[in-house]
Motif scaffolding. Structure first.
Motif, PDB file in Angstrom:
ATOM      1  N   LYS A 183      44.783  41.277  16.761  1.00  0.00           N
ATOM      2  CA  LYS A 183      43.333  41.363  17.006  1.00  0.00           C
ATOM      3  C   LYS A 183      42.901  40.303  18.025  1.00  0.00           C
ATOM      4  O   LYS A 183      42.141  40.594  18.943  1.00  0.00           O
ATOM      5  N   LEU A 184      43.388  39.076  17.843  1.00  0.00           N
ATOM      6  CA  LEU A 184      43.010  38.003  18.777  1.00  0.00           C
ATOM      7  C   LEU A 184      43.533  38.299  20.180  1.00  0.00           C
ATOM      8  O   LEU A 184      42.836  38.063  21.169  1.00  0.00           O
ATOM      9  N   GLY A 185      44.748  38.832  20.253  1.00  0.00           N
ATOM     10  CA  GLY A 185      45.329  39.186  21.551  1.00  0.00           C
ATOM     11  C   GLY A 185      44.498  40.262  22.240  1.00  0.00           C
ATOM     12  O   GLY A 185      44.169  40.143  23.425  1.00  0.00           O
ATOM     13  N   GLN A 186      44.130  41.313  21.479  1.00  0.00           N
ATOM     14  CA  GLN A 186      43.345  42.408  22.080  1.00  0.00           C
ATOM     15  C   GLN A 186      42.001  41.905  22.583  1.00  0.00           C
ATOM     16  O   GLN A 186      41.548  42.244  23.674  1.00  0.00           O
ATOM     17  N   LEU A 187      41.352  41.065  21.757  1.00  0.00           N
ATOM     18  CA  LEU A 187      40.040  40.542  22.131  1.00  0.00           C
ATOM     19  C   LEU A 187      40.146  39.671  23.390  1.00  0.00           C
ATOM     20  O   LEU A 187      39.335  39.789  24.315  1.00  0.00           O
ATOM     21  N   THR A 188      41.168  38.807  23.440  1.00  0.00           N
ATOM     22  CA  THR A 188      41.332  37.926  24.606  1.00  0.00           C
ATOM     23  C   THR A 188      41.618  38.751  25.859  1.00  0.00           C
ATOM     24  O   THR A 188      41.103  38.466  26.942  1.00  0.00           O
ATOM     25  N   THR A 192      40.096  40.393  31.091  1.00  0.00           N
ATOM     26  CA  THR A 192      40.143  41.403  32.156  1.00  0.00           C
ATOM     27  C   THR A 192      38.735  41.863  32.544  1.00  0.00           C
ATOM     28  O   THR A 192      38.524  42.313  33.657  1.00  0.00           O
ATOM     29  N   ASN A 193      37.745  41.730  31.656  1.00  0.00           N
ATOM     30  CA  ASN A 193      36.375  42.116  32.016  1.00  0.00           C
ATOM     31  C   ASN A 193      35.619  40.990  32.708  1.00  0.00           C
ATOM     32  O   ASN A 193      34.932  41.227  33.697  1.00  0.00           O
ATOM     33  N   VAL A 194      35.748  39.771  32.181  1.00  0.00           N
ATOM     34  CA  VAL A 194      35.032  38.637  32.792  1.00  0.00           C
ATOM     35  C   VAL A 194      35.513  38.432  34.231  1.00  0.00           C
ATOM     36  O   VAL A 194      34.733  38.084  35.127  1.00  0.00           O
ATOM     37  N   GLU A 248      50.124  44.858  38.921  1.00  0.00           N
ATOM     38  CA  GLU A 248      50.943  44.007  38.042  1.00  0.00           C
ATOM     39  C   GLU A 248      50.571  44.209  36.593  1.00  0.00           C
ATOM     40  O   GLU A 248      51.410  44.213  35.708  1.00  0.00           O
ATOM     41  N   LEU A 249      49.259  44.389  36.333  1.00  0.00           N
ATOM     42  CA  LEU A 249      48.826  44.606  34.957  1.00  0.00           C
ATOM     43  C   LEU A 249      49.416  45.906  34.423  1.00  0.00           C
ATOM     44  O   LEU A 249      49.784  46.007  33.266  1.00  0.00           O
ATOM     45  N   ASP A 250      49.504  46.936  35.285  1.00  0.00           N
ATOM     46  CA  ASP A 250      50.027  48.227  34.847  1.00  0.00           C
ATOM     47  C   ASP A 250      51.540  48.211  34.690  1.00  0.00           C
ATOM     48  O   ASP A 250      52.104  49.107  34.132  1.00  0.00           O
ATOM     49  N   ALA A 298      48.915  35.803  30.340  1.00  0.00           N
ATOM     50  CA  ALA A 298      49.502  37.054  30.863  1.00  0.00           C
ATOM     51  C   ALA A 298      48.480  37.843  31.680  1.00  0.00           C
ATOM     52  O   ALA A 298      48.852  38.709  32.468  1.00  0.00           O
ATOM     53  N   ALA A 299      47.180  37.559  31.487  1.00  0.00           N
ATOM     54  CA  ALA A 299      46.141  38.376  32.126  1.00  0.00           C
ATOM     55  C   ALA A 299      45.616  37.787  33.433  1.00  0.00           C
ATOM     56  O   ALA A 299      44.851  38.436  34.133  1.00  0.00           O
TER      57      ALA A 299
END
Ligand SMILES: C[S@@+](CC[C@H](N)C(=O)[O-])C[C@H]1O[C@@H](n2cnc3c(N)ncnc32)[C@H](O)[C@@H]1O
Length: 322
Positions: A183-188, A193-195, A210-212, A267-268
């Motif tokens: 859950k924490l990973g998904q939220l981060t 990626t949005n900010v 690279e993300l893909d 990673a993001a």
């Protein structure tokens, strides 16, 4: 019999088949990952990882019996656990095994660079290709949760251990720990990626290509993780397989609550944004929180809450003939 060759570039057909075959998924995914695995997970063979590996080992198995004359690792990957335990004086001679030929190749290369006495084979943990009563110690790190039939693998481990020999598996996700880490990973991931779409923060956005990710095998990441563990249930499985003196220990609570968002953030964003100062800050924060977990929180929180579970046990001595 020679080991199969690594296959780092799976075909689309192989990847399709792997979605219904977790072992094939593990081979293709880890063959693809093998060449870059150490870098991706910040694995090294210096003091940092030697003390991590030996601390984890000693926390569950203690220092008695060291050095073990002959040890084997299941699902060794690039050799992180076994090679660092050898460098830390826990093991004399080692054998690396893994379902992925690519991983065995990299682990043997790492061992050679370090000048360690190590051989290796491609092996499925459910059918270990060694004789009965061969090893003084069998270890594994982050492997049990990939194996379809964990009880069968534990029975095999006990078969290849000498009577009185020990097994140690570490780095397995607990049921509760895996839930909050995901859950924490998904939220981060979502936040980062949005900010980083916003004007002034665009330079913090990792290029979409690279993300893909470039490989088909990368899509199998979701298929290779099969289990999470309840510590008491894992102890029962080891006892049913025939082990004695079984003990599960958990660690990392606050370290996991901070560590998963940090790892996901790293990673993001583009790697060049992560300065040495940031990396040192993240590492020292993790070290400090791990110490709080071990010295304070382990005494007051239920063990199920922690992120990692490790387990040890012994193969009973052979019954004496009357
Ligand atoms: C998460 S990686 C961990 C690698 C290494 N132990 C470490 O901690 O860095 C899991 C490894 O288990 C291997 N694996 C998966 N299923 C396996 C099986 N049935 N038998 C043996 N190895 C397996 C994978 O190929 C992969 O190298």
């Amino acid at each position: 019999m020679t080991d199969p060759a690594p296959n780092p570039h799976a075909s689309a057909e192989q990847v399709r088949a792997a979605f219904d075959d977790p072992k094939l998924a593990n081979i293709l995914y880890h063959d693809w990952e093998a060449g870059t695995y150490d870098e991706k997970w910040s694995i090294s063979y210096d003091e940092r990882c030697i003390s991590y590996a030996t601390d984890v080992f000693n926390a569950v198995a203690g220092e008695q019996g060291q050095p073990y004359p002959r040890a084997m690792e299941l699902g060794s990957g690039t050799g992180f656990f076994l090679l660092n335990l050898m460098q830390g004086g826990v093991i004399k001679k080692g054998s690396v095994t893994d379902l992925s030929p690519g991983m065995v190749q990299v682990a043997l290369r790492n061992a050679e660079k370090l000048g360690l006495d190590v051989d290796g084979r491609v092996a499925d943990a459910e059918r270990i290709p060694y004789e009965d009563d061969t090893f003084d110690l069998v270890v594994g790190h982050a492997v049990l949760h990939h194996i379809p039939d964990v009880p069968a693998a534990l029975r095999e481990v006990l078969r290849v251990l000498k009577p009185g020999g020990r097994f140690v598996f570490a780095g397995e996700p607990t049921k509760i720990g895996d839930f909050y880490a995901r859950k924490l990973g998904q939220l981060t991931w979502w936040l980062t990626t949005n900010v980083t779409r916003l004007g002034p923060l665009r330079s913090w956005r990792r290029p979409q290509a690279e993300l893909d990710s470039s490989s088909r095998a990368a899509a199998l990441e979701a298929v290779v993780d099969l289990h999470t563990f309840d510590p008491s249930d894992l102890e029962r499985k080891a006892i049913s397989a025939g082990a004695i003196d079984v003990r599960a220990v958990t660690d990392e609570f606050s370290a996991a609550l901070a560590g998963w968002p940090i790892r996901t953030f790293e990673a993001a964003v583009p790697p060049e944004k992560l300065t040495l100062r940031w990396r040192l800050f993240a590492y020292h924060l993790w070290l400090r929180l791990s110490a709080v977990d071990r010295k304070v929180l382990a005494k007051i929180l239920p063990r199920e809450l922690f992120y990692n579970v490790m387990i040890t046990g012994i193969k009973p001595a052979a019954p004496t003939e009357l």
